[in-house]
Design a protein around this motif. Structure first.
Motif, PDB file in Angstrom:
ATOM      1  N   GLU A 107      43.369  23.737  67.467  1.00  0.00           N
ATOM      2  CA  GLU A 107      44.317  24.635  67.465  1.00  0.00           C
ATOM      3  C   GLU A 107      44.364  25.879  66.830  1.00  0.00           C
ATOM      4  O   GLU A 107      44.615  26.993  67.288  1.00  0.00           O
ATOM      5  CB  GLU A 107      45.752  23.969  66.892  1.00  0.00           C
ATOM      6  CG  GLU A 107      46.152  22.854  67.720  1.00  0.00           C
ATOM      7  CD  GLU A 107      47.380  21.785  67.165  1.00  0.00           C
ATOM      8  OE1 GLU A 107      47.655  22.110  66.057  1.00  0.00           O
ATOM      9  OE2 GLU A 107      47.824  21.040  67.560  1.00  0.00           O
ATOM     10  N   ILE A 108      43.769  25.866  65.627  1.00  0.00           N
ATOM     11  CA  ILE A 108      43.385  27.387  64.812  1.00  0.00           C
ATOM     12  C   ILE A 108      42.537  28.007  65.677  1.00  0.00           C
ATOM     13  O   ILE A 108      42.558  29.419  65.646  1.00  0.00           O
ATOM     14  CB  ILE A 108      42.718  26.981  63.615  1.00  0.00           C
ATOM     15  CG1 ILE A 108      43.933  26.466  62.420  1.00  0.00           C
ATOM     16  CG2 ILE A 108      42.357  28.266  62.740  1.00  0.00           C
ATOM     17  CD1 ILE A 108      43.504  25.604  61.113  1.00  0.00           C
ATOM     18  N   LEU A 111      42.831  31.920  67.102  1.00  0.00           N
ATOM     19  CA  LEU A 111      42.103  33.004  66.588  1.00  0.00           C
ATOM     20  C   LEU A 111      41.207  33.808  67.560  1.00  0.00           C
ATOM     21  O   LEU A 111      40.861  34.999  67.239  1.00  0.00           O
ATOM     22  CB  LEU A 111      41.136  32.531  65.399  1.00  0.00           C
ATOM     23  CG  LEU A 111      41.764  32.180  64.121  1.00  0.00           C
ATOM     24  CD1 LEU A 111      40.679  31.449  63.369  1.00  0.00           C
ATOM     25  CD2 LEU A 111      42.340  33.195  63.356  1.00  0.00           C
ATOM     26  N   ALA A 112      40.944  33.124  68.548  1.00  0.00           N
ATOM     27  CA  ALA A 112      40.263  33.958  69.711  1.00  0.00           C
ATOM     28  C   ALA A 112      40.689  35.192  70.137  1.00  0.00           C
ATOM     29  O   ALA A 112      39.971  36.094  70.188  1.00  0.00           O
ATOM     30  CB  ALA A 112      40.136  32.867  70.903  1.00  0.00           C
ATOM     31  N   PRO A 113      41.972  35.115  70.485  1.00  0.00           N
ATOM     32  CA  PRO A 113      42.581  36.538  70.694  1.00  0.00           C
ATOM     33  C   PRO A 113      42.596  37.428  69.664  1.00  0.00           C
ATOM     34  O   PRO A 113      42.287  38.514  69.867  1.00  0.00           O
ATOM     35  CB  PRO A 113      44.100  36.322  71.352  1.00  0.00           C
ATOM     36  CG  PRO A 113      44.004  34.673  71.674  1.00  0.00           C
ATOM     37  CD  PRO A 113      42.889  34.130  70.764  1.00  0.00           C
ATOM     38  N   ALA A 114      42.647  36.889  68.369  1.00  0.00           N
ATOM     39  CA  ALA A 114      42.828  37.763  67.368  1.00  0.00           C
ATOM     40  C   ALA A 114      41.432  38.547  67.022  1.00  0.00           C
ATOM     41  O   ALA A 114      41.421  39.675  66.585  1.00  0.00           O
ATOM     42  CB  ALA A 114      43.263  36.915  66.160  1.00  0.00           C
ATOM     43  N   ILE A 115      40.395  37.776  67.373  1.00  0.00           N
ATOM     44  CA  ILE A 115      39.010  38.487  67.250  1.00  0.00           C
ATOM     45  C   ILE A 115      38.995  39.622  68.105  1.00  0.00           C
ATOM     46  O   ILE A 115      38.454  40.621  68.130  1.00  0.00           O
ATOM     47  CB  ILE A 115      37.823  37.401  67.404  1.00  0.00           C
ATOM     48  CG1 ILE A 115      38.004  36.489  66.266  1.00  0.00           C
ATOM     49  CG2 ILE A 115      36.621  38.049  67.708  1.00  0.00           C
ATOM     50  CD1 ILE A 115      37.096  35.218  66.444  1.00  0.00           C
ATOM     51  N   MET A 116      39.582  39.310  69.514  1.00  0.00           N
ATOM     52  CA  MET A 116      39.503  40.272  70.496  1.00  0.00           C
ATOM     53  C   MET A 116      40.417  41.611  70.113  1.00  0.00           C
ATOM     54  O   MET A 116      39.927  42.657  70.496  1.00  0.00           O
ATOM     55  CB  MET A 116      39.951  39.823  71.748  1.00  0.00           C
ATOM     56  CG  MET A 116      39.291  38.633  72.456  1.00  0.00           C
ATOM     57  SD  MET A 116      37.497  39.334  73.131  1.00  0.00           S
ATOM     58  CE  MET A 116      38.387  40.244  74.376  1.00  0.00           C
ATOM     59  N   VAL A 117      41.435  41.450  69.293  1.00  0.00           N
ATOM     60  CA  VAL A 117      42.223  42.465  68.791  1.00  0.00           C
ATOM     61  C   VAL A 117      41.448  43.168  67.795  1.00  0.00           C
ATOM     62  O   VAL A 117      41.542  44.489  67.893  1.00  0.00           O
ATOM     63  CB  VAL A 117      43.470  41.818  68.027  1.00  0.00           C
ATOM     64  CG1 VAL A 117      44.141  43.042  67.341  1.00  0.00           C
ATOM     65  CG2 VAL A 117      44.320  41.312  69.200  1.00  0.00           C
ATOM     66  N   PHE A 150      48.714  42.651  74.774  1.00  0.00           N
ATOM     67  CA  PHE A 150      48.550  41.305  75.584  1.00  0.00           C
ATOM     68  C   PHE A 150      48.000  40.473  74.633  1.00  0.00           C
ATOM     69  O   PHE A 150      48.202  39.232  74.785  1.00  0.00           O
ATOM     70  CB  PHE A 150      47.806  41.761  76.861  1.00  0.00           C
ATOM     71  CG  PHE A 150      48.716  42.188  78.003  1.00  0.00           C
ATOM     72  CD1 PHE A 150      49.756  41.663  78.296  1.00  0.00           C
ATOM     73  CD2 PHE A 150      48.330  43.554  78.476  1.00  0.00           C
ATOM     74  CE1 PHE A 150      50.588  42.348  79.341  1.00  0.00           C
ATOM     75  CE2 PHE A 150      49.131  44.027  79.520  1.00  0.00           C
ATOM     76  CZ  PHE A 150      50.072  43.431  79.878  1.00  0.00           C
ATOM     77  N   LEU A 151      46.861  40.790  73.992  1.00  0.00           N
ATOM     78  CA  LEU A 151      46.284  39.633  73.216  1.00  0.00           C
ATOM     79  C   LEU A 151      47.019  39.216  71.870  1.00  0.00           C
ATOM     80  O   LEU A 151      46.657  38.162  71.692  1.00  0.00           O
ATOM     81  CB  LEU A 151      44.706  40.508  72.560  1.00  0.00           C
ATOM     82  CG  LEU A 151      43.928  40.984  73.756  1.00  0.00           C
ATOM     83  CD1 LEU A 151      42.589  41.690  73.323  1.00  0.00           C
ATOM     84  CD2 LEU A 151      43.354  39.568  74.491  1.00  0.00           C
TER      85      LEU A 151
END
Length: 185
Positions: free
Chosen positions: A39-40, A44-50, A125-126
């Motif tokens: 779940e974490i 976090l995947a979109p946060a890295i893209m941000v 979006f992210l």
């Protein structure tokens, strides 16, 4: 916000199975660690893209600022040459060159502006994807299609940003060729 917190506590207590509310004692402690880690990771995947998009944005804004400074300098030179009476042949050629350069700079600035706006769109979006993942995990509703849509829209914005910056780089190269020709003649 309080409702989300209550739902989260209730779901966690149910999933983890450590709280027996009737007897008010600890009971049957079993934590699903792999699920919690997963779940974490999902959030976090979109946060890295941000973070990546933010670094791109920093570079684009620096480029935009440099273009604006160059525009001001050329525009001032254009005004000074334009107001001068009895210009020499070289000054006329320089004035024509400066006018062309100002037009090219405006086109480049427009492309960089579009890249900046697309990158901001990608970031929105992210971040929205992360919020939707959180809501999906801790609410009774499912947001799978919205999550995929928001993440895909963020990636499309980044893809379009790359295309716009490729066009800007091509325009920059043409300006350099133009500039080289103007100094050799």
């Amino acid at each position: 916000m309080a409702r989300i917190a209550r739902v989260w506590v209730a779901k966690r207590a149910q999933t983890i199975g450590f709280l027996d509310l009737k007897r008010s004692r600890l009971h049957n402690i079993s934590v699903d660690i792999p699920k919690a880690i997963q779940e974490i990771q999902y959030m976090l995947a979109p946060a890295i893209m941000v973070s990546s998009a933010s670094l791109l944005l920093l570079g684009f804004q620096t480029k935009f600022s440099n273009l604006a400074s160059r525009f001001r300098v050329l525009n001032r030179e254009k005004q000074e040459l334009g107001q001068k009476a009895g210009r020499s042949r070289e000054e006329e050629a320089r004035l024509a060159n400066v006018r062309d350069q100002v037009q090219y700079l405006l086109r480049r600035a427009s492309l960089v502006k579009n890249a900046i706006l697309l990158t901001y769109g990608a970031i929105l979006f992210l971040v929205g994807t992360s919020v939707l993942i959180l809501m999906d995990i801790y609410s009774s509703r499912e947001f799978h299609y919205l999550i995929l849509g928001a993440f895909s829209a963020g990636l499309v914005c980044l893809f379009l940003t790359a295309l716009v910056m490729i066009m800007e780089t091509g325009l920059f190269y043409r300006i350099m060729i133009f500039e080289k020709k103007s100094w050799t003649t």
